[in-house]
Design a protein around this motif. Structure first.
Motif, PDB file in Angstrom:
ATOM      1  N   MET A 244      18.309  14.595 -29.472  1.00 46.64           N
ATOM      2  CA  MET A 244      17.771  13.347 -28.925  1.00 46.64           C
ATOM      3  C   MET A 244      17.471  12.342 -30.036  1.00 46.64           C
ATOM      4  O   MET A 244      17.758  11.133 -29.901  1.00 46.64           O
ATOM      5  CB  MET A 244      16.509  13.635 -28.118  1.00 46.64           C
ATOM      6  CG  MET A 244      16.758  14.452 -26.860  1.00 46.64           C
ATOM      7  SD  MET A 244      15.235  14.904 -26.004  1.00 46.64           S
ATOM      8  CE  MET A 244      14.599  13.288 -25.595  1.00 46.64           C
ATOM      9  N   VAL A 245      16.903  12.831 -31.147  1.00 51.53           N
ATOM     10  CA  VAL A 245      16.592  11.924 -32.258  1.00 51.53           C
ATOM     11  C   VAL A 245      17.865  11.343 -32.853  1.00 51.53           C
ATOM     12  O   VAL A 245      17.966  10.130 -33.107  1.00 51.53           O
ATOM     13  CB  VAL A 245      15.770  12.676 -33.325  1.00 51.53           C
ATOM     14  CG1 VAL A 245      15.624  11.822 -34.580  1.00 51.53           C
ATOM     15  CG2 VAL A 245      14.402  13.059 -32.783  1.00 51.53           C
ATOM     16  N   VAL A 246      18.868  12.181 -33.066  1.00 49.55           N
ATOM     17  CA  VAL A 246      20.129  11.714 -33.640  1.00 49.55           C
ATOM     18  C   VAL A 246      20.816  10.727 -32.711  1.00 49.55           C
ATOM     19  O   VAL A 246      21.341   9.694 -33.141  1.00 49.55           O
ATOM     20  CB  VAL A 246      21.036  12.918 -33.953  1.00 49.55           C
ATOM     21  CG1 VAL A 246      22.438  12.445 -34.348  1.00 49.55           C
ATOM     22  CG2 VAL A 246      20.439  13.756 -35.076  1.00 49.55           C
ATOM     23  N   SER A 252      20.702   2.975 -31.830  1.00 55.89           N
ATOM     24  CA  SER A 252      20.019   1.832 -32.449  1.00 55.89           C
ATOM     25  C   SER A 252      20.862   1.197 -33.540  1.00 55.89           C
ATOM     26  O   SER A 252      20.735   0.002 -33.823  1.00 55.89           O
ATOM     27  CB  SER A 252      18.674   2.281 -33.026  1.00 55.89           C
ATOM     28  OG  SER A 252      18.862   3.222 -34.066  1.00 55.89           O
ATOM     29  N   MET A 253      21.745   1.969 -34.158  1.00 59.09           N
ATOM     30  CA  MET A 253      22.632   1.446 -35.198  1.00 59.09           C
ATOM     31  C   MET A 253      23.941   0.912 -34.623  1.00 59.09           C
ATOM     32  O   MET A 253      24.779   0.413 -35.380  1.00 59.09           O
ATOM     33  CB  MET A 253      22.927   2.535 -36.230  1.00 59.09           C
ATOM     34  CG  MET A 253      21.700   3.004 -37.005  1.00 59.09           C
ATOM     35  SD  MET A 253      22.066   4.383 -38.110  1.00 59.09           S
ATOM     36  CE  MET A 253      23.235   3.624 -39.229  1.00 59.09           C
ATOM     37  N   THR A 261      26.719  15.061 -31.488  1.00 58.41           N
ATOM     38  CA  THR A 261      26.763  16.474 -31.904  1.00 58.41           C
ATOM     39  C   THR A 261      27.368  16.631 -33.292  1.00 58.41           C
ATOM     40  O   THR A 261      27.010  17.560 -34.021  1.00 58.41           O
ATOM     41  CB  THR A 261      27.573  17.285 -30.882  1.00 58.41           C
ATOM     42  OG1 THR A 261      28.885  16.688 -30.724  1.00 58.41           O
ATOM     43  CG2 THR A 261      26.879  17.308 -29.535  1.00 58.41           C
ATOM     44  N   THR A 262      28.298  15.747 -33.654  1.00 60.80           N
ATOM     45  CA  THR A 262      28.904  15.843 -34.985  1.00 60.80           C
ATOM     46  C   THR A 262      27.871  15.615 -36.083  1.00 60.80           C
ATOM     47  O   THR A 262      27.919  16.240 -37.150  1.00 60.80           O
ATOM     48  CB  THR A 262      30.049  14.825 -35.110  1.00 60.80           C
ATOM     49  OG1 THR A 262      30.994  15.026 -34.052  1.00 60.80           O
ATOM     50  CG2 THR A 262      30.765  14.970 -36.448  1.00 60.80           C
ATOM     51  N   ILE A 263      26.930  14.697 -35.847  1.00 58.93           N
ATOM     52  CA  ILE A 263      25.900  14.390 -36.842  1.00 58.93           C
ATOM     53  C   ILE A 263      24.742  15.378 -36.769  1.00 58.93           C
ATOM     54  O   ILE A 263      24.165  15.763 -37.799  1.00 58.93           O
ATOM     55  CB  ILE A 263      25.375  12.952 -36.639  1.00 58.93           C
ATOM     56  CG1 ILE A 263      26.539  11.960 -36.666  1.00 58.93           C
ATOM     57  CG2 ILE A 263      24.352  12.590 -37.701  1.00 58.93           C
ATOM     58  CD1 ILE A 263      27.320  11.955 -37.950  1.00 58.93           C
TER      59      ILE A 263
END
Length: 290
Positions: A244-246, A252-253, A261-263
C-alpha cells in the motif's frame, strides 16, 4: 508450465518412493533368507545328533502331522514377526503413508503456512515446492518424534516380541495420535462432528481419548485448516502495508504505469531478512504445537 512442474515433482517423488520400497524389500528378503538357512542348518544338526534318519522329499513325518493336514505356525514359533509379515506391513505403511502424513500429523498446518508466507512475500517459485515440502516433512518429524517414539515403545516392539496381539497393538498405537489430535482440536469443531455422528460430547479428557477415530480425525483437520489460515492472515499484514505504501508513493509521483509489486518486492524481502523472518515464522509455528 505450473502443471508440468507439478507432474515432474510427482514423478520424482514416485521414483524415490519406489527406490526406497525396493531397498527395504530386498533387505528384508535377504534377512529372511539368512534366517531360514540358519534354521535349516540347526535342524539338520539336531537330527544328526539324535540319530534320526533323513527323509526323502515328499514324505510326511507322522509324528509331527498325525492328521496329514495343513498346519500354520504363528510367528515361526519364535515369538517374532516373520519376514513375510514384515514385508506386508512395510507395503501397507508405504501405501497409507501420504494419508497418515496429511491427516494425523502437523504436516497440514506447516505446509499451508509456508505457502501463505511465499505468497505474501510475492516470490512465485522461491523457495520452490520441493524445499517447502522437505522443510515441512522435517518439521513434522521434529514435532511428532516423541509421539512416534511412544508408538514404537508401546505398540511396535511388544508386537514384534509377541507379547500383544495385533488388535492391542493397533489400539496402543492410535492412542498417542488420538491424544495429540485432541490437544490440537478446537472444541467447536469436535462438538460439530460429535453432533453429526450422534456421539456424546466428552466432558473430561479421559472420555475424549476414547472417542472414535472417525470423529477425531475430521475435527482435527478442520481445526488445522482454521489455525493455518489465521497464521497466514497475520503473516500477510506487514507485507500488505508495504504494498500500500509503495502504491501510494508511485501514484503521487505519477508513475501509475509501473507495477507496484516490482518495486515492493525488494522492500518485502529486505524487511523479512532484517526481522529474521524464518526464525520468527518457524519458531512460532513449532511452538503452536507445544
Amino acid at each position: 508450465m505450473k502443471l508440468k512442474r507439478k507432474l515432474k515433482f510427482i514423478c520424482k517423488i514416485s521414483l524415490l518412493l519406489a527406490a526406497f520400497f525396493l531397498t527395504i524389500t530386498f533387505a528384508l528378503a535377504q534377512k529372511q533368507t539368512t534366517y531360514a538357512s540358519q534354521l535349516a542348518s540347526g535342524q539338520t544338526d539336531a537330527s544328526t545328533n539324535n540319530g534320526s534318519t533323513s527323509r526323502t522329499p515328499g514324505t510326511v513325518d507322522a509324528t509331527k502331522d498325525e492328521n496329514n493336514g495343513l498346519s500354520i505356525s504363528y510367528n515361526n514359533d519364535s515369538g517374532q514377526i516373520s519376514g513375510t509379515v514384515k514385508i506386508f506391513l512395510v507395503l501397507t505403511i508405504l501405501s497409507l503413508a501420504p494419508s497418515i502424513l496429511i491427516m494425523l500429523t502437523s504436516f497440514t498446518r506447516i505446509i499451508i503456512v509456508l505457502h501463505f508466507l511465499r505468497q505474501a512475500i510475492g516470490t512465485q517459485t522461491a523457495p520452490p515446492n520441493q524445499v517447502l515440502v522437505g522443510l515441512a516433512l522435517f518439521l513434522t518429524l521434529f514435532i511428532m518424534s516423541p509421539i512416534f517414539i511412544k508408538i514404537n515403545t508401546d505398540a511396535i516392539k511388544p508386537l514384534d516380541e509377541g507379547k500383544i496381539t495385533q488388535e492391542q497393538a493397533l489400539e496402543r498405537g492410535m492412542q498417542p495420535l488420538r491424544e495429540f489430535m485432541y490437544g490440537q482440536t478446537q472444541k467447536k469443531d469436535l462438538a460439530l462432528f460429535c453432533d453429526i455422528s450422534k456421539t456424546d460430547y466428552p466432558k473430561t479428557d479421559k472420555e475424549a481419548y476414547e472417542l472414535p477415530i472417525a470423529v477425531v480425525i475430521p475435527s482435527f483437520l478442520i481445526s488445522e485448516l482454521r489455525t493455518a489460515f489465521i497464521i497466514g492472515f497475520l503473516i500477510y499484514i506487514p507485507f500488505i502495508i508495504i504494498d500500500m505504501v509503495v502504491a501510494s508513493v508511485l501514484m503521487s509521483m505519477g508513475m501509475m504505469m509501473l507495477p507496484p509489486t516490482t518495486i515492493s518486492l525488494p522492500f518485502k524481502i529486505l524487511l523479512f531478512i532484517l526481522a529474521d523472518g524464518w526464525n520468527l515464522v518457524i519458531g512460532n509455528l513449532v511452538k503452536t504445537f507445544i
